[in-house]
Write a protein that holds these residues in place. Structure first.
Motif, PDB file in Angstrom:
ATOM      1  N   HIS A  84       0.844  -1.192   0.000  1.00 29.63           N
ATOM      2  CA  HIS A  84       0.000   0.000   0.000  1.00 29.63           C
ATOM      3  C   HIS A  84       0.885   1.249   0.000  1.00 29.63           C
ATOM      4  O   HIS A  84       1.877   1.314   0.742  1.00 29.63           O
ATOM      5  N   ASN A 119       1.875   2.750   3.364  1.00 24.32           N
ATOM      6  CA  ASN A 119       2.886   1.972   4.074  1.00 24.32           C
ATOM      7  C   ASN A 119       4.272   2.160   3.478  1.00 24.32           C
ATOM      8  O   ASN A 119       5.270   2.213   4.210  1.00 24.32           O
ATOM      9  N   ASP A 124      -0.980   6.581  12.672  1.00 22.23           N
ATOM     10  CA  ASP A 124      -2.352   6.752  12.195  1.00 22.23           C
ATOM     11  C   ASP A 124      -2.313   6.965  10.680  1.00 22.23           C
ATOM     12  O   ASP A 124      -1.734   7.939  10.205  1.00 22.23           O
ATOM     13  N   LYS A 125      -2.941   6.074   9.919  1.00 25.55           N
ATOM     14  CA  LYS A 125      -2.824   6.087   8.463  1.00 25.55           C
ATOM     15  C   LYS A 125      -4.033   6.690   7.750  1.00 25.55           C
ATOM     16  O   LYS A 125      -4.158   6.556   6.530  1.00 25.55           O
ATOM     17  N   LYS A 126      -4.889   7.351   8.478  1.00 23.84           N
ATOM     18  CA  LYS A 126      -6.040   7.981   7.832  1.00 23.84           C
ATOM     19  C   LYS A 126      -5.595   9.219   7.057  1.00 23.84           C
ATOM     20  O   LYS A 126      -4.856  10.062   7.572  1.00 23.84           O
ATOM     21  N   HIS A 162      -9.842   8.624  -2.800  1.00 21.90           N
ATOM     22  CA  HIS A 162      -8.912   8.951  -1.721  1.00 21.90           C
ATOM     23  C   HIS A 162      -9.402  10.164  -0.928  1.00 21.90           C
ATOM     24  O   HIS A 162      -9.143  10.260   0.281  1.00 21.90           O
ATOM     25  N   GLU A 210      -6.372  -4.407  -1.767  1.00 21.72           N
ATOM     26  CA  GLU A 210      -5.534  -4.390  -0.569  1.00 21.72           C
ATOM     27  C   GLU A 210      -4.373  -3.403  -0.695  1.00 21.72           C
ATOM     28  O   GLU A 210      -3.801  -2.997   0.316  1.00 21.72           O
ATOM     29  N   PRO A 232      -8.804   2.252   1.833  1.00 28.03           N
ATOM     30  CA  PRO A 232      -8.565   3.199   2.925  1.00 28.03           C
ATOM     31  C   PRO A 232      -8.051   2.468   4.162  1.00 28.03           C
ATOM     32  O   PRO A 232      -8.576   1.411   4.525  1.00 28.03           O
ATOM     33  N   LEU A 233      -7.041   3.024   4.816  1.00 30.87           N
ATOM     34  CA  LEU A 233      -6.461   2.419   6.010  1.00 30.87           C
ATOM     35  C   LEU A 233      -6.949   3.106   7.276  1.00 30.87           C
ATOM     36  O   LEU A 233      -6.317   3.008   8.325  1.00 30.87           O
ATOM     37  N   ARG A 234      -8.070   3.800   7.173  1.00 28.51           N
ATOM     38  CA  ARG A 234      -8.656   4.454   8.335  1.00 28.51           C
ATOM     39  C   ARG A 234      -9.188   3.413   9.319  1.00 28.51           C
ATOM     40  O   ARG A 234      -9.483   2.273   8.949  1.00 28.51           O
ATOM     41  N   GLN A 235      -9.346   3.806  10.571  1.00 28.24           N
ATOM     42  CA  GLN A 235      -9.816   2.892  11.608  1.00 28.24           C
ATOM     43  C   GLN A 235     -11.340   2.859  11.710  1.00 28.24           C
ATOM     44  O   GLN A 235     -11.907   1.961  12.335  1.00 28.24           O
TER      45      GLN A 235
END
Length: 391
Positions: free
Chosen positions: A183, A186, A199-201, A308, A327, A331-334
């Motif tokens: 990603h 990352n 935090d990746k958001k 995005h 993958e 979105p890598l948000r929580q």
């Protein structure tokens, strides 16, 4: 090779040899001797393959992108008496500014690629507890409008002019492209932050004026709505087949739970299927679009910039993927629900398996079948259930 490609090939080859000569004449002589030996003893196709493998792929960055100036106290030693009493040069604020680590992060574009850099910039700033100066060089400058973690946003074209002084320069162009299976957030984090969670958001920073504009838009819409980006893309294997979109939007026209608000640029699609469809293309800044999506029942689109932007919110997201695997783009948000819509084809996500450096567009099958490999009825049913909040 065709004439134009052949000329480009030899220009780059000559530049590579010249740069090798400047760096180390002995190695350059050995390289030229090796090239000449292959040219004389093997076929022309073998020579071309040898050059690509031996020279160009390993030296495909051939131009210096920035000139760096090393900080020096000489000026202060020579003119100490003249500047010692100058508050602008020796006051607490000026001294603190000189003590801060100065970072330059380069990522030209596109907008979505740059937007995925925002959580890394935030994490870098917070790890230094704000005692850092971060400059960004990008063509997508609007991404960092009003960003509190960034000191300045520069045009990449200006980096070749003048001398710039930084403690660290991080060029992220082609970085995630060299790790297609990972990603981008990352990969950026690996290069900028090293190891460690963060935090990746994604984030955008809107103004009060932006919020006021969107308040008026939402009031005028007058009810629940879904934001739709029916995009047109220059890559044939990323633009979903019109038949898929057509059947999906026919299904949307039959439901009465929400309106459909088209966004995007003028070249994107906006098929008005009835009174519940509105064309809002080209109306909003990216910050305003983020606010519009945040107030919606969810976002529907493809793997492009607006998806995005949607990831900067907690709104439900439903995204079509084809050559890029979900993958490596999701979105890598929580928080916030997410539904990837993937084609029924065994080569799905081929972009993660392309060679490095990979071409921008390439279909191994040659027919871009992934853009139409969807069961329209099933996809429509799943998306409608998703936006209605049903399992």
């Amino acid at each position: 090779m065709k004439l134009r490609k052949a000329l480009y090939f030899y220009v780059i080859l000559i530049r590579a040899i010249v740069q090798a000569w400047v760096k180390c004449p002995r190695e350059a002589k050995a390289l030229v001797s090796e090239l000449w030996r292959v040219y004389q003893t093997q076929s022309y196709d073998a020579f071309i393959h040898f050059v690509l493998k031996r020279v160009l792929v390993h030296q495909y960055r051939l131009k210096v992108k920035i000139k760096l100036g090393r900080p020096s106290p000489t000026i202060f030693r020579k003119f100490y008496e003249e500047i010692n009493g100058d508050e602008a040069l020796c006051g607490d604020t000026a001294v603190k500014a000189r003590q801060q680590p100065k970072y330059l992060i380069i990522r030209d574009g596109a907008m979505g690629d740059v937007l995925m850099l925002t959580p890394v910039v935030r994490a870098l700033y917070l790890r230094h507890e704000g005692d850092i100066a971060i400059d960004i060089a990008t063509q997508a400058r609007a991404v960092f409008d009003h960003n509190p973690y960034v000191r300045a946003v520069l045009d990449p074209k200006t980096l070749s002019r003048g001398i710039h002084t930084y403690d660290a320069v991080l060029d992220l162009n082609e970085v995630y492209e060299r790790s297609p299976q990972a990603h981008p957030v990352n990969v950026y984090g690996k290069f900028v932050l090293g190891v460690g969670a963060f935090d990746k958001k994604l984030e955008l920073h809107a103004t009060q004026e932006d919020a006021h504009v969107i308040d008026g838009v939402v009031a005028k819409i007058g009810g629940p709505y879904v934001v739709v980006h029916h995009f047109r893309h220059e890559w044939p294997n990323r633009e979903i087949d019109p038949k898929v979109w057509g059947g999906l939007l026919d299904g949307f026209a039959q439901q009465k739970n929400f309106k459909v608000i088209y966004v995007g640029v003028d070249r994107d699609h906006a098929h008005i299927k009835g009174p519940g469809f509105e064309d809002h293309r080209g109306r909003y800044s990216i910050q305003q679009l983020s606010l519009l999506i945040a107030r919606s029942e969810g976002f529907l689109g493809g793997d492009s910039g607006p998806s995005h932007i949607a990831a900067t919110t907690d709104a439900p997201m439903c995204i079509f993927y084809t050559c890029a695997h979900h993958e490596a783009r999701m979105p890598l948000r929580q928080t916030g629900r997410f539904l990837p819509i993937t084609p029924r084809i065994d080569c799905y996500g081929c972009l993660t398996r392309n060679p490095v450096p990979r071409p921008g567009y390439f279909c191994q099958r040659g027919d871009n079948a992934c853009v139409g490999a969807f069961d329209v009825g099933d996809v429509t049913h799943r998306i409608l259930k998703f936006f209605e909040g049903r399992p």
